[in-house]
Design a protein around this motif. Structure first.
Motif, PDB file in Angstrom:
ATOM      1  N   SER A   1       0.828  -1.214   0.000  1.00  0.00           N
ATOM      2  CA  SER A   1       0.000   0.000   0.000  1.00  0.00           C
ATOM      3  C   SER A   1       0.859   1.260   0.000  1.00  0.00           C
ATOM      4  O   SER A   1       0.536   2.254  -0.662  1.00  0.00           O
ATOM      5  CB  SER A   1      -0.939   0.009   1.209  1.00  0.00           C
ATOM      6  OG  SER A   1      -0.202  -0.161   2.409  1.00  0.00           O
ATOM      7  N   VAL A   2       1.988   1.219   0.701  1.00  0.00           N
ATOM      8  CA  VAL A   2       2.906   2.376   0.740  1.00  0.00           C
ATOM      9  C   VAL A   2       3.602   2.524  -0.611  1.00  0.00           C
ATOM     10  O   VAL A   2       3.726   3.632  -1.156  1.00  0.00           O
ATOM     11  CB  VAL A   2       3.954   2.214   1.876  1.00  0.00           C
ATOM     12  CG1 VAL A   2       4.933   3.385   1.876  1.00  0.00           C
ATOM     13  CG2 VAL A   2       3.265   2.089   3.224  1.00  0.00           C
TER      14      VAL A   2
ATOM     15  N   ARG B   1       2.501   1.602  -3.444  1.00  0.00           N
ATOM     16  CA  ARG B   1       1.518   2.080  -4.431  1.00  0.00           C
ATOM     17  C   ARG B   1       1.374   3.602  -4.349  1.00  0.00           C
ATOM     18  O   ARG B   1       1.308   4.286  -5.369  1.00  0.00           O
ATOM     19  CB  ARG B   1       0.174   1.377  -4.199  1.00  0.00           C
ATOM     20  CG  ARG B   1      -0.946   1.803  -5.123  1.00  0.00           C
ATOM     21  CD  ARG B   1      -0.608   1.626  -6.596  1.00  0.00           C
ATOM     22  NE  ARG B   1      -0.667   0.254  -7.044  1.00  0.00           N
ATOM     23  CZ  ARG B   1      -0.050  -0.199  -8.139  1.00  0.00           C
ATOM     24  NH1 ARG B   1       0.678   0.622  -8.875  1.00  0.00           N
ATOM     25  NH2 ARG B   1      -0.139  -1.465  -8.502  1.00  0.00           N
ATOM     26  N   LYS B   2       1.357   4.125  -3.119  1.00  0.00           N
ATOM     27  CA  LYS B   2       1.262   5.586  -2.950  1.00  0.00           C
ATOM     28  C   LYS B   2       2.471   6.285  -3.575  1.00  0.00           C
ATOM     29  O   LYS B   2       2.353   7.328  -4.213  1.00  0.00           O
ATOM     30  CB  LYS B   2       1.191   5.944  -1.463  1.00  0.00           C
ATOM     31  CG  LYS B   2      -0.212   5.820  -0.874  1.00  0.00           C
ATOM     32  CD  LYS B   2      -0.201   6.213   0.593  1.00  0.00           C
ATOM     33  CE  LYS B   2      -1.494   5.742   1.254  1.00  0.00           C
ATOM     34  NZ  LYS B   2      -1.341   5.570   2.696  1.00  0.00           N
ATOM     35  N   LEU B   3       3.654   5.709  -3.355  1.00  0.00           N
ATOM     36  CA  LEU B   3       4.885   6.319  -3.865  1.00  0.00           C
ATOM     37  C   LEU B   3       4.993   6.215  -5.385  1.00  0.00           C
ATOM     38  O   LEU B   3       5.474   7.125  -6.050  1.00  0.00           O
ATOM     39  CB  LEU B   3       6.106   5.643  -3.232  1.00  0.00           C
ATOM     40  CG  LEU B   3       6.365   5.945  -1.761  1.00  0.00           C
ATOM     41  CD1 LEU B   3       7.429   5.011  -1.207  1.00  0.00           C
ATOM     42  CD2 LEU B   3       6.789   7.400  -1.573  1.00  0.00           C
TER      43      LEU B   3
ATOM     44  N   GLY C   1       2.467   5.453  -7.673  1.00  0.00           N
ATOM     45  CA  GLY C   1       1.335   5.860  -8.505  1.00  0.00           C
ATOM     46  C   GLY C   1       0.614   4.662  -9.094  1.00  0.00           C
ATOM     47  O   GLY C   1       1.059   3.526  -8.980  1.00  0.00           O
ATOM     48  N   LYS C   2      -0.487   4.941  -9.753  1.00  0.00           N
ATOM     49  CA  LYS C   2      -1.350   3.836 -10.192  1.00  0.00           C
ATOM     50  C   LYS C   2      -0.885   3.173 -11.485  1.00  0.00           C
ATOM     51  O   LYS C   2      -1.358   2.100 -11.841  1.00  0.00           O
ATOM     52  CB  LYS C   2      -2.798   4.314 -10.338  1.00  0.00           C
ATOM     53  CG  LYS C   2      -3.036   5.372 -11.403  1.00  0.00           C
ATOM     54  CD  LYS C   2      -4.517   5.764 -11.420  1.00  0.00           C
ATOM     55  CE  LYS C   2      -4.887   6.609 -12.623  1.00  0.00           C
ATOM     56  NZ  LYS C   2      -4.163   7.861 -12.737  1.00  0.00           N
TER      57      LYS C   2
ATOM     58  N   ASP D   1      -4.266  -4.646  -1.234  1.00  0.00           N
ATOM     59  CA  ASP D   1      -3.360  -3.515  -1.008  1.00  0.00           C
ATOM     60  C   ASP D   1      -2.871  -2.869  -2.305  1.00  0.00           C
ATOM     61  O   ASP D   1      -2.193  -1.840  -2.260  1.00  0.00           O
ATOM     62  CB  ASP D   1      -2.152  -3.961  -0.175  1.00  0.00           C
ATOM     63  CG  ASP D   1      -2.537  -4.227   1.276  1.00  0.00           C
ATOM     64  OD1 ASP D   1      -3.616  -3.755   1.699  1.00  0.00           O
ATOM     65  OD2 ASP D   1      -1.772  -4.922   1.976  1.00  0.00           O
ATOM     66  N   GLY D   2      -3.164  -3.517  -3.447  1.00  0.00           N
ATOM     67  CA  GLY D   2      -2.819  -2.879  -4.722  1.00  0.00           C
ATOM     68  C   GLY D   2      -1.840  -3.620  -5.599  1.00  0.00           C
ATOM     69  O   GLY D   2      -1.320  -3.047  -6.570  1.00  0.00           O
TER      70      GLY D   2
END
Length: 210
Positions: A94-95, A97-99, A101-102, A122-123
């Protein structure tokens, strides 16, 4: 994003090779049909790892093959790789993914259905499950029964890649398992003809195993 083609997932191991020899093998693997390349370096400094990632990316870009960096989100971002592969001890998905991007690919190692479902939530974009057989590339090898691999494939929406000691001769065990691809290291890295090995393996995967 679109799920990556993980049918022939090539994981590198530069141990015992000069940089030139290593890069030639990566080139041959891509030419032979590797659909995704993971650069895995456990012992290089950050600077060395980044330098090698940039060299490898020139090759993968030439063949339009996504480059995945093992473990290191910083190296993946700095080299503008297609994505990163994360294990249980790495940065949380999840972290990452935030860093990242999608639009970047995030792969996750998962040895149980629960772990695979959590990674998906979590992605993660794909799941690597194994080790199916003992492997020489990692000291800590916990074998995963085929029944667990099948359960993971049944329960997640993401493509699942079988990993661990797999080669052309022993991969028939994966028939009807539900996998989307096979990850190989030694079967290409240690081949006397890596291009031909990649080509033959890919044909078998596409025609018989997925």
């Amino acid at each position: 994003m679109n799920k990556p083609d993980i049918s022939l997932y090539f994981i590198t191991d530069s141990t015992g090779f000069t940089t030139d020899e290593f890069l030639k093998i990566v080139d041959f693997a891509c030419k032979g049909g590797a659909t995704i390349v993971q650069l895995r370096e456990k012992n290089k400094s950050t600077r060395e790892y980044l330098q090698l990632a940039l060299e490898v990316k020139k090759i993968t870009d030439k063949y339009e093959v996504p480059l995945i960096i093992d473990d290191r989100v910083d190296i993946a971002l700095a080299s503008d790789a297609a994505g990163v592969h994360l294990g249980n001890e790495d940065m949380p998905i999840s972290v990452a993914r935030k860093l990242m991007g999608k639009n970047k690919i995030i792969g996750a190692t998962a040895k149980t259905v629960e772990a695979a479902l959590n990674a998906e939530k979590d992605g993660a974009d794909y799941i690597g499950t194994g080790a199916i057989f003992p492997t020489t590339t990692k000291v800590k090898t916990v074998l995963t029964p085929i029944s667990v691999l099948k359960d993971v494939c049944k329960n997640v929406k993401n493509p699942v890649c079988a990993i661990g000691g797999l080669n052309y001769e022993n991969c028939d065990i994966l028939k009807n398992s539900g996998i989307s691809g096979i990850a190989v290291v030694s079967a290409i890295m240690k081949s006397t003809n890596p291009e031909e090995s990649a080509r033959k393996f890919k044909e078998k995967i596409l025609n018989e195993l997925i």
